[in-house]
Design a protein around this motif. Structure first.
Motif, PDB file in Angstrom:
ATOM      1  N   UNK A  95      -2.759  -4.620  25.235  1.00 31.91           N
ATOM      2  CA  UNK A  95      -2.953  -5.945  25.836  1.00 31.91           C
ATOM      3  C   UNK A  95      -2.921  -7.054  24.785  1.00 31.91           C
ATOM      4  N   UNK A  96      -3.487  -6.780  23.624  1.00 30.24           N
ATOM      5  CA  UNK A  96      -3.444  -7.814  22.583  1.00 30.24           C
ATOM      6  C   UNK A  96      -2.014  -8.060  22.128  1.00 30.24           C
ATOM      7  N   UNK A  97      -1.206  -7.013  22.088  1.00 30.42           N
ATOM      8  CA  UNK A  97       0.201  -7.172  21.687  1.00 30.42           C
ATOM      9  C   UNK A  97       1.015  -7.874  22.777  1.00 30.42           C
ATOM     10  N   UNK A  98       0.813  -7.476  24.023  1.00 25.98           N
ATOM     11  CA  UNK A  98       1.656  -7.977  25.112  1.00 25.98           C
ATOM     12  C   UNK A  98       1.301  -9.392  25.529  1.00 25.98           C
ATOM     13  N   UNK A  99       0.014  -9.767  25.443  1.00 31.78           N
ATOM     14  CA  UNK A  99      -0.417 -11.049  25.992  1.00 31.78           C
ATOM     15  C   UNK A  99      -0.885 -12.049  24.940  1.00 31.78           C
ATOM     16  N   UNK A 100      -1.092 -11.582  23.722  1.00 31.04           N
ATOM     17  CA  UNK A 100      -1.424 -12.466  22.587  1.00 31.04           C
ATOM     18  C   UNK A 100      -2.620 -13.369  22.878  1.00 31.04           C
ATOM     19  N   UNK A 101      -3.683 -12.782  23.442  1.00 32.06           N
ATOM     20  CA  UNK A 101      -4.928 -13.524  23.664  1.00 32.06           C
ATOM     21  C   UNK A 101      -6.094 -12.683  23.157  1.00 32.06           C
ATOM     22  N   UNK A 102      -7.213 -13.312  22.794  1.00 28.53           N
ATOM     23  CA  UNK A 102      -8.380 -12.527  22.398  1.00 28.53           C
ATOM     24  C   UNK A 102      -8.917 -11.725  23.586  1.00 28.53           C
ATOM     25  N   UNK A 103      -9.400 -10.513  23.294  1.00 27.44           N
ATOM     26  CA  UNK A 103      -9.873  -9.615  24.348  1.00 27.44           C
ATOM     27  C   UNK A 103     -11.274  -9.120  23.997  1.00 27.44           C
ATOM     28  N   UNK A 104     -12.172  -9.168  24.975  1.00 27.99           N
ATOM     29  CA  UNK A 104     -13.494  -8.548  24.836  1.00 27.99           C
ATOM     30  C   UNK A 104     -13.406  -7.180  25.490  1.00 27.99           C
ATOM     31  N   UNK A 105     -13.676  -6.130  24.721  1.00 24.74           N
ATOM     32  CA  UNK A 105     -13.496  -4.758  25.193  1.00 24.74           C
ATOM     33  C   UNK A 105     -14.843  -4.060  25.268  1.00 24.74           C
ATOM     34  N   UNK A 106     -15.198  -3.592  26.453  1.00 21.20           N
ATOM     35  CA  UNK A 106     -16.468  -2.909  26.631  1.00 21.20           C
ATOM     36  C   UNK A 106     -16.337  -1.909  27.781  1.00 21.20           C
ATOM     37  N   UNK A 107     -17.449  -1.339  28.187  1.00 24.84           N
ATOM     38  CA  UNK A 107     -17.434  -0.392  29.303  1.00 24.84           C
ATOM     39  C   UNK A 107     -17.503  -1.141  30.625  1.00 24.84           C
ATOM     40  N   UNK A 108     -17.071  -0.476  31.682  1.00 25.66           N
ATOM     41  CA  UNK A 108     -17.134  -1.082  33.009  1.00 25.66           C
ATOM     42  C   UNK A 108     -18.570  -1.386  33.423  1.00 25.66           C
ATOM     43  N   UNK A 109     -19.514  -0.532  33.040  1.00 30.61           N
ATOM     44  CA  UNK A 109     -20.909  -0.781  33.418  1.00 30.61           C
ATOM     45  C   UNK A 109     -21.521  -1.916  32.602  1.00 30.61           C
ATOM     46  N   UNK A 110     -21.081  -2.088  31.354  1.00 28.58           N
ATOM     47  CA  UNK A 110     -21.529  -3.251  30.594  1.00 28.58           C
ATOM     48  C   UNK A 110     -21.033  -4.535  31.237  1.00 28.58           C
ATOM     49  N   UNK A 111     -19.775  -4.542  31.675  1.00 26.81           N
ATOM     50  CA  UNK A 111     -19.239  -5.714  32.367  1.00 26.81           C
ATOM     51  C   UNK A 111     -20.047  -6.009  33.627  1.00 26.81           C
TER      52      UNK A 111
END
Length: 297
Positions: A95-111
């Motif tokens: 996703x960082x390569x394809x969309x060139x935006x910062x990404x917050x990556x965590x677990x679904x339950x954390x979200x």
């Protein structure tokens, strides 16, 4: 159009992609089955493509286990998941390569936990459990997600066996552990015990009380470990209307007055965000957070 934020709720059964505005109002969303890695990621990227020029950040809440340690060489990977074809996948970089935006990556339950926190403005600490095909939990203290070397794995803590399971020799459905919470209380454990899916079982089936006994142990563990202001139970198993009172009853018996807790009707609850939207709301907020952090660098 002003800046937008993206959400990916990456589940083992389905993905939910969404775009929201600065106030986290949803503009568009799409749900599709989780298939192969390549096809699923391509579907996500296609969804976000029309918003490329407005996207400021994306929040991803993924099924796991994942590597969420930013100092790790495998940060952003889905690691040793039992889901076929998805183990040791470098998920984040796609996703960082394809969309060139910062990404917050965590677990679904954390979200989901973060979304529930936003929906409860007077709350600073909570634990969110999802009880469905699997079991996981996200914990928040002082408005911050709990985690050190990685995310917590509350679904794989061991639980005390119910007398019925001891009698029948049932040790759960988890492929990694015998007797862990996920193996004993997730949706598939219902079918393993009865031969029927949960939604087909009558509310007077004895198996519901067995499930509640284990889920109450999860609430007890959360109370002892984190002392949260409240505990939220989401997921398909807890969508059964009768389950919440069963869990509260068993929790009260197990706690045995050891710690002071709020009124159980306010302490052990179901999600405040409707339509399973806790993770999407949380992802929007986490996307905004990582975007602001990126701007400050």
């Amino acid at each position: 159009m002003a800046g937008l934020y993206g959400s990916i709720e990456a589940g083992g059964t389905k993905f939910v992609c969404a775009v929201g505005d600065d106030q986290f109002k949803m503009i568009k969303h799409l749900q599709f089955p989780t298939t192969s890695v390549e096809e699923t990621i391509a579907n996500c990227i296609t969804f976000f493509e029309p918003f490329r020029d407005q996207l400021l950040g994306i929040g991803i809440g993924s099924f796991g286990p994942i590597d969420s340690d930013q100092e790790s060489p495998t940060y952003g990977y889905i690691t040793n998941t039992p889901k076929e074809g998805w183990a040791n996948v470098d998920f984040l970089s796609e996703f960082t390569k394809a969309l060139s935006v910062p990404v917050f990556f965590t677990t679904d339950v954390n979200s989901s936990a973060y979304g529930e926190l936003l929906a409860r403005p007077r709350v600073n600490s909570l634990v969110y459990y999802t009880v469905g095909t699997g079991i996981g939990a996200g914990a928040i203290q002082g408005g911050q997600l709990i985690g050190g070397l990685g995310h917590t794995e509350a679904g794989h803590t061991y639980v005390r066996p119910h007398s019925s399971d001891l009698k029948n020799g049932f040790t759960g459905v988890c492929p990694f552990h015998q007797g862990c919470l996920e193996g004993m209380a997730s949706g598939p454990s219902l079918e393993a015990r009865t031969g029927a899916k949960g939604e087909l079982l009558p509310i007077d089936s004895p198996v519901w009380d067995i499930q509640a006994f284990y889920i109450a142990q999860a609430a007890l563990q959360a109370s002892m470990l984190y002392r949260p202001e409240l505990i939220v139970f989401g997921g398909g198993v807890m969508a059964q209307n009768h389950m919440l009172e069963r869990v509260r009853h068993h929790f009260e018996v197990l706690l045995n007055g050891y710690l002071p807790v709020p009124n159980l009707k306010k302490y052990i609850v179901t999600p405040a965000v409707t339509n399973n939207g806790s993770a999407t709301l949380g992802n929007f907020a986490l996307a905004k957070k990582v975007s602001k952090k990126s701007e400050a660098l």
